[in-house]
Design a protein around this motif. Structure first.
Motif, PDB file in Angstrom:
ATOM      1  N   GLY B  58       0.752  -1.228   0.142  1.00 11.13           N
ATOM      2  CA  GLY B  58      -0.086   0.031  -0.089  1.00 11.13           C
ATOM      3  C   GLY B  58       0.840   1.341  -0.036  1.00 11.13           C
ATOM      4  O   GLY B  58       2.209   1.076   0.131  1.00 11.13           O
ATOM      5  N   ASN B  59       0.098   2.421   0.028  1.00 15.24           N
ATOM      6  CA  ASN B  59       0.960   3.803   0.159  1.00 15.24           C
ATOM      7  C   ASN B  59       1.280   4.190   1.361  1.00 15.24           C
ATOM      8  O   ASN B  59       0.910   5.048   2.016  1.00 15.24           O
ATOM      9  N   PHE B  60       2.218   3.568   2.032  1.00 17.85           N
ATOM     10  CA  PHE B  60       3.046   3.776   3.297  1.00 17.85           C
ATOM     11  C   PHE B  60       4.269   4.047   3.167  1.00 17.85           C
ATOM     12  O   PHE B  60       4.918   3.474   2.340  1.00 17.85           O
ATOM     13  N   PRO B  61       4.805   4.828   4.134  1.00 18.63           N
ATOM     14  CA  PRO B  61       6.281   5.008   3.860  1.00 18.63           C
ATOM     15  C   PRO B  61       7.084   3.845   4.131  1.00 18.63           C
ATOM     16  O   PRO B  61       6.624   2.977   4.802  1.00 18.63           O
ATOM     17  N   GLY B  62       8.599   3.923   4.103  1.00 20.05           N
ATOM     18  CA  GLY B  62       9.389   2.966   4.098  1.00 20.05           C
ATOM     19  C   GLY B  62       9.652   2.192   5.505  1.00 20.05           C
ATOM     20  O   GLY B  62      10.294   1.511   5.657  1.00 20.05           O
ATOM     21  N   ARG B  63       9.135   3.279   6.384  1.00 17.83           N
ATOM     22  CA  ARG B  63       9.084   2.975   7.840  1.00 17.83           C
ATOM     23  C   ARG B  63       8.311   1.718   8.173  1.00 17.83           C
ATOM     24  O   ARG B  63       8.764   1.006   9.148  1.00 17.83           O
ATOM     25  N   PHE B  64       7.553   1.411   7.269  1.00 15.46           N
ATOM     26  CA  PHE B  64       6.562   0.381   7.552  1.00 15.46           C
ATOM     27  C   PHE B  64       7.017  -1.135   6.689  1.00 15.46           C
ATOM     28  O   PHE B  64       7.364  -0.837   5.416  1.00 15.46           O
ATOM     29  N   SER B  65       7.622  -1.754   7.143  1.00 18.54           N
ATOM     30  CA  SER B  65       8.054  -3.051   6.648  1.00 18.54           C
ATOM     31  C   SER B  65       7.473  -4.352   6.985  1.00 18.54           C
ATOM     32  O   SER B  65       7.028  -4.275   8.502  1.00 18.54           O
ATOM     33  N   GLY B  66       7.809  -5.286   6.326  1.00 21.04           N
ATOM     34  CA  GLY B  66       7.225  -6.745   6.999  1.00 21.04           C
ATOM     35  C   GLY B  66       8.020  -7.945   6.533  1.00 21.04           C
ATOM     36  O   GLY B  66       8.915  -7.633   5.576  1.00 21.04           O
ATOM     37  N   ARG B  67       7.680  -9.138   6.894  1.00 22.47           N
ATOM     38  CA  ARG B  67       8.269 -10.171   6.264  1.00 22.47           C
ATOM     39  C   ARG B  67       7.254 -11.303   6.669  1.00 22.47           C
ATOM     40  O   ARG B  67       6.678 -11.209   7.739  1.00 22.47           O
ATOM     41  N   GLN B  68       7.672 -12.425   5.960  1.00 21.62           N
ATOM     42  CA  GLN B  68       6.911 -13.746   6.336  1.00 21.62           C
ATOM     43  C   GLN B  68       8.028 -14.924   6.444  1.00 21.62           C
ATOM     44  O   GLN B  68       8.851 -14.903   5.430  1.00 21.62           O
ATOM     45  N   SER B  70       8.956 -19.104   6.823  1.00 20.56           N
ATOM     46  CA  SER B  70       8.571 -20.429   5.915  1.00 20.56           C
ATOM     47  C   SER B  70       7.148 -21.163   6.654  1.00 20.56           C
ATOM     48  O   SER B  70       6.546 -21.769   5.991  1.00 20.56           O
ATOM     49  N   ASN B  71       6.937 -20.742   7.887  1.00 15.73           N
ATOM     50  CA  ASN B  71       5.670 -21.464   8.534  1.00 15.73           C
ATOM     51  C   ASN B  71       4.538 -20.633   8.437  1.00 15.73           C
ATOM     52  O   ASN B  71       3.399 -20.648   8.994  1.00 15.73           O
ATOM     53  N   SER B  72       4.556 -19.434   7.314  1.00 10.77           N
ATOM     54  CA  SER B  72       3.675 -18.417   7.015  1.00 10.77           C
ATOM     55  C   SER B  72       3.324 -17.493   8.361  1.00 10.77           C
ATOM     56  O   SER B  72       2.727 -16.429   7.873  1.00 10.77           O
ATOM     57  N   ARG B  73       3.944 -17.563   9.429  1.00 15.16           N
ATOM     58  CA  ARG B  73       3.723 -16.259  10.205  1.00 15.16           C
ATOM     59  C   ARG B  73       4.459 -15.201   9.854  1.00 15.16           C
ATOM     60  O   ARG B  73       5.417 -15.203   8.946  1.00 15.16           O
ATOM     61  N   SER B  74       3.855 -14.150  10.172  1.00 16.18           N
ATOM     62  CA  SER B  74       4.277 -12.715   9.662  1.00 16.18           C
ATOM     63  C   SER B  74       4.443 -11.828  10.707  1.00 16.18           C
ATOM     64  O   SER B  74       4.015 -11.820  11.801  1.00 16.18           O
ATOM     65  N   GLU B  75       5.645 -10.934  10.553  1.00 12.24           N
ATOM     66  CA  GLU B  75       5.916  -9.969  11.491  1.00 12.24           C
ATOM     67  C   GLU B  75       5.806  -8.489  10.581  1.00 12.24           C
ATOM     68  O   GLU B  75       6.064  -8.422   9.422  1.00 12.24           O
ATOM     69  N   MET B  76       5.365  -7.461  11.216  1.00  9.26           N
ATOM     70  CA  MET B  76       5.360  -6.115  10.776  1.00  9.26           C
ATOM     71  C   MET B  76       6.284  -5.332  11.521  1.00  9.26           C
ATOM     72  O   MET B  76       6.008  -5.350  12.951  1.00  9.26           O
TER      73      MET B  76
END
Lengths: 116, 116
Positions: B58-68, B70-76
């Motif tokens: 989406g249209n958010f600044p680069g301060r917002f990031s995430g990852r997923q 291999s077990n599909s759990r995600s962090e922001m």
């Protein structure tokens, strides 16, 4: 870019009244349409969805919605509301994007209060 | 099946700090999407991860990031927090990706972040 408009921000109804919440979207391609509901203190949950076929879809708790392609609309209806329908209702539109996948865009929500 | 879980449920941070939020999707779901919900802006899409790859943003600044993982759990992660980042952050999972025909999203309870 796709956008979703929900024209009614706050709606107050008496029990047994009929409900219609408007939802219009702007997008030129094929869309998938959703209504979500958020009861006080609870998670967002799916009310109903439309992907293809019969444009009149029925969801949980007596809700239904009609997809009118020519009007770019997907209005939510219920013939007779109950006090327990007090909640915030969100219309959402999903559409495919360049590069694969789909993007889901939500409307700003309609706060429904049902009075006894 | 267990639903989408998010931790922590509440967070208080000060400006300039960073924060990491966690989301565990429904078992078998490969897509995780993040949203920011505020009274003024409604639900705004942050990003979607599908099989460990960011598929949508989406249209958010680069301060917002995430990852997923291999077990599909995600962090922001949000770095250098600003007062305007105070919001309810929602995570949603689906089996086939957001917004598409198979993309019914199931939402978690959210993490309420307050930035002082």
């Amino acid at each position: 870019a796709q956008s979703v408009s929900q024209h009614n921000h706050h709606v107050i109804l008496s029990e047994a009244a009929s409900l219609e919440l408007g939802c219009n979207y702007s997008y030129g391609g094929t869309v998938n349409l959703f209504w979500y509901v958020q009861y006080p203190g609870q998670h967002l949950q799916l009310l109903l969805k439309y992907f293809s076929g019969d444009p009149l879809v029925k969801g949980i708790k007596g809700f239904e919605a009609e997809f009118i392609k020519s009007k770019f609309s997907f209005n939510l209806r219920k013939p007779s509301v109950q006090w327990s329908d007090t909640a915030e209702y969100f219309c959402a539109v999903g559409a495919s994007i360049t590069g694969g996948g789909n993007k889901l865009t939500f409307g700003t929500g309609t706060q429904l209060k049902v009075e006894l | 099946k267990a639903g989408v879980t998010q931790t922590p449920r509440y967070l208080i941070k000060t400006r300039g700090q960073q924060v990491t939020l966690s989301c565990s999707p429904i078992s078998g779901h490969r897509s995780v999407s993040w949203y920011q919900q505020t009274p003024g802006q409604g639900l705004q899409f942050l990003f979607e991860y599908f099989s460990e790859t960011q598929r949508n943003k989406g249209n958010f600044p680069g301060r917002f990031s995430g990852r997923q993982f291999s077990n599909s759990r995600s962090e922001m992660n949000v770095s250098t927090l600003e007062l305007g980042d105070s919001a309810l952050y929602l995570c949603a999972s689906s089996s086939q990706g957001t917004g598409g025909p198979g993309g019914t999203q199931y939402f978690g309870p959210g993490t309420r972040l307050l930035v002082l």
